[in-house]
Write an enzyme that holds these catalytic residues in place. Structure first.
Site, short mmCIF file in Angstrom:
data_model
loop_
_atom_site.label_atom_id
_atom_site.label_comp_id
_atom_site.label_asym_id
_atom_site.label_seq_id
_atom_site.Cartn_x
_atom_site.Cartn_y
_atom_site.Cartn_z
CB ALA A 11 -0.94 -0.02 1.21
N GLY A 15 0.67 1.36 -4.64
CA GLY A 15 -0.53 0.77 -4.04
C GLY A 15 -1.59 1.83 -3.76
CG ASP A 34 2.24 -2.01 3.31
OD1 ASP A 34 2.38 -1.52 2.17
OD2 ASP A 34 3.21 -2.23 4.09
NE ARG A 83 15.08 1.12 -10.62
CZ ARG A 83 15.43 1.54 -11.83
NH1 ARG A 83 16.70 1.56 -12.19
NH2 ARG A 83 14.51 1.95 -12.69
CB ILE A 119 3.71 -3.70 -9.97
CG1 ILE A 119 2.31 -3.75 -10.57
CG2 ILE A 119 4.43 -2.42 -10.38
CD1 ILE A 119 1.47 -2.49 -10.34
CB THR A 120 7.33 -6.50 -6.71
OG1 THR A 120 6.20 -6.15 -5.90
CG2 THR A 120 8.59 -6.45 -5.87
CG ASN A 121 11.21 -3.27 -10.83
OD1 ASN A 121 10.95 -3.95 -11.82
ND2 ASN A 121 11.19 -1.96 -10.84
NE ARG A 152 8.46 5.26 -17.37
CZ ARG A 152 8.84 4.47 -16.36
NH1 ARG A 152 9.54 3.37 -16.61
NH2 ARG A 152 8.53 4.79 -15.12
CG HIS A 176 10.43 -3.29 -16.28
ND1 HIS A 176 10.11 -2.21 -17.06
CD2 HIS A 176 10.45 -2.83 -15.01
CE1 HIS A 176 9.95 -1.15 -16.30
NE2 HIS A 176 10.15 -1.49 -15.05
O1 TXD Z 1 7.10 -1.28 -14.31
C1 TXD Z 1 7.18 -1.73 -13.20
N1 TXD Z 1 6.93 -3.00 -13.00
C2 TXD Z 1 7.55 -0.87 -12.06
C3 TXD Z 1 7.94 -1.52 -10.83
C4 TXD Z 1 7.54 0.54 -12.13
C5 TXD Z 1 7.81 1.29 -11.02
C6 TXD Z 1 8.14 0.70 -9.73
N2 TXD Z 1 8.23 -0.70 -9.73
C7 TXD Z 1 8.42 -1.44 -8.49
O2 TXD Z 1 7.20 -1.49 -7.78
C8 TXD Z 1 9.38 -0.87 -7.48
O3 TXD Z 1 10.71 -1.13 -7.84
C9 TXD Z 1 8.95 -1.64 -6.24
O4 TXD Z 1 9.53 -2.93 -6.23
C10 TXD Z 1 7.44 -1.77 -6.39
C11 TXD Z 1 6.63 -0.86 -5.50
O5 TXD Z 1 6.96 0.49 -5.71
P1 TXD Z 1 6.37 1.63 -4.74
O6 TXD Z 1 6.90 2.91 -5.25
O7 TXD Z 1 4.92 1.47 -4.52
O8 TXD Z 1 7.15 1.27 -3.39
P2 TXD Z 1 6.78 1.65 -1.88
O9 TXD Z 1 6.10 2.98 -1.82
O10 TXD Z 1 8.01 1.47 -1.06
O11 TXD Z 1 5.70 0.56 -1.47
C12 TXD Z 1 6.04 -0.77 -1.25
C13 TXD Z 1 5.22 -1.22 -0.06
C14 TXD Z 1 5.60 -0.52 1.26
O12 TXD Z 1 4.47 0.14 1.79
C15 TXD Z 1 6.05 -1.68 2.15
O13 TXD Z 1 5.65 -1.52 3.52
C16 TXD Z 1 5.31 -2.84 1.50
O14 TXD Z 1 5.42 -2.61 0.12
N3 TXD Z 1 5.85 -4.15 1.83
C17 TXD Z 1 5.08 -5.22 1.98
N4 TXD Z 1 3.75 -5.36 1.89
C18 TXD Z 1 3.24 -6.58 2.11
N5 TXD Z 1 4.00 -7.66 2.42
C19 TXD Z 1 5.34 -7.56 2.53
N6 TXD Z 1 6.08 -8.63 2.82
C20 TXD Z 1 5.93 -6.28 2.31
N7 TXD Z 1 7.21 -5.83 2.32
C21 TXD Z 1 7.16 -4.52 2.02
#
Ligand code: TXD
Length: 319
Positions: A11, A15, A34, A83, A119-121, A152, A176
């Site tokens: 979230a 999220g 989250d 990142r 979506i996670t990287n 993009r 990606h």
């Molecule tokens: O094109 C694409 N696929 C992407 C991917 C484009 C942009 C960003 N991309 C990736 O998305 C980025 O590299 C990250 O791996 C994810 C999420 O990016 P976001 O900017 O939303 O990151 P945040 O704001 O840090 O949010 C991640 C949340 C954060 O609130 C953590 O507390 C939570 O993930 N988190 C978890 N939630 C549930 N369960 C677990 N285990 C957990 N660990 C961390």
């Protein structure tokens, strides 16, 4: 018929934006999950309070309990860490692989019938791992990257040609990462391919090459500018387009990280290719002809994904 249920695992920045978009579009009731305790509840409450002003009806719940995602129609996974400047997507592998394990098990136990968008990287490896940990059918687990990378590319091309973004279509294939493959032959303005537009004097090969390079490093450009975290508006919008295609059975043809079983000469790997998304998830993988240059780039991209999977298997023996 009740509302659809959309579970957002993670979230954070993406999220929260996903929740906002899903609510504005009245796609269904929304659960923000989250591991952070209060934050998802706070975001859900904030978004619920925007409802009366905007006029949307959507249940919004924040939670740290996987039981709350039970019965979700769509699960969108952004859990993990993003990142920081100077980091590559691959630097996130170790931490986010552990996160995928927890999330995959949570989905398996609570929402095994969902359409899952990861979506996670590093995306291509994480979506593969999430599928393995969740045990869901391959056609129900897909990765979001191509829609964003194409968006993009479309934005840059629309600026270059001074035309509406609506009329620019673009294709970006492959993993990606820096090896992604923007294919100019399949990128058009209202059906006119970019190479023809170059011949018509709308741009030059050099300028298009620079746009291709900027697209490839499009995520990094934003990471640098933000200074903290990565892009979130366009990534969230892109995943919502995929979710809508599933929920409404639109059968859109979108570039997504999909599981290949021989297409493009690739087996048991997730990599970015055009797919049709409808009520059955990934209904078709579309194999387009690639010229030699694009094929070489695609193969390089596939190789990079393969290397990440080897690293994943080294870190997690159950894979
Ligand atoms: O094109 C694409 N696929 C992407 C991917 C484009 C942009 C960003 N991309 C990736 O998305 C980025 O590299 C990250 O791996 C994810 C999420 O990016 P976001 O900017 O939303 O990151 P945040 O704001 O840090 O949010 C991640 C949340 C954060 O609130 C953590 O507390 C939570 O993930 N988190 C978890 N939630 C549930 N369960 C677990 N285990 C957990 N660990 C961390």
């Amino acid at each position: 018929m009740g509302r659809k249920k959309i579970a957002l695992v993670g979230a954070g920045m993406i999220g929260g934006t996903l929740a906002h978009l899903a609510a504005m579009k009245e796609m269904g009731d929304i659960v923000l999950f989250d591991i952070a305790e209060g934050m998802p509840k706070g975001k859900a409450l904030d978004l619920a309070q925007a409802g009366p002003v905007e006029g949307y009806d959507a249940g919004l719940k924040g939670t740290s309990d996987y039981a709350d995602i039970a019965g979700a129609d769509v699960v969108i996974v952004t859990a993990g860490v993003p990142r920081k400047p100077g980091m590559s997507r691959d630097d996130l592998l170790g931490i986010n692989l552990k996160v995928m394990k927890a999330v995959g098990e949570g989905i398996k136990a609570n929402a095994p019938d969902a359409f899952v968008i990861c979506i996670t990287n590093p995306l291509d490896a994480m979506v593969w791992a999430l599928r393995e940990f969740s045990g869901l059918p391959h056609n129900k687990v897909v990765g979001m990257a191509g829609v964003l990378d194409s968006a993009r590319f479309r934005h840059f091309l629309a600026e270059e040609f001074n035309v509406s973004v609506e009329d620019v279509t673009a294709f970006v294939l492959g993993g990606h990462g820096d090896t992604m493959v923007p294919v100019i032959e399949y990128s058009t303005v209202a059906g006119i391919p970019v190479p023809d537009l170059i011949k018509m004097g709308w741009s030059t090969q050099e300028r298009i090459d620079a746009i291709v390079a900027r697209t490839r490093s499009g995520g990094g450009e934003i990471v640098q500018l933000l200074g903290n975290g990565s892009a979130y508006y366009a990534p969230a919008t892109s995943a919502i387009a995929m979710a809508e295609s599933y929920l409404k059975d639109k059968k859109r043809l979108l570039p997504c990280a999909a599981h290949l079983t021989g297409q493009y000469g690739v087996d048991d790997l997730y990599v970015g290719v055009p797919v049709v998304i409808g009520a059955n998830g990934v209904e078709r993988v579309v194999e387009i002809a690639l010229n030699e240059g694009a094929k070489a780039n695609f193969d390089k991209s596939v190789h990079a994904v393969q290397e990440l999977l080897v690293a994943c298997k080294g870190l997690e023996p159950s894979l």
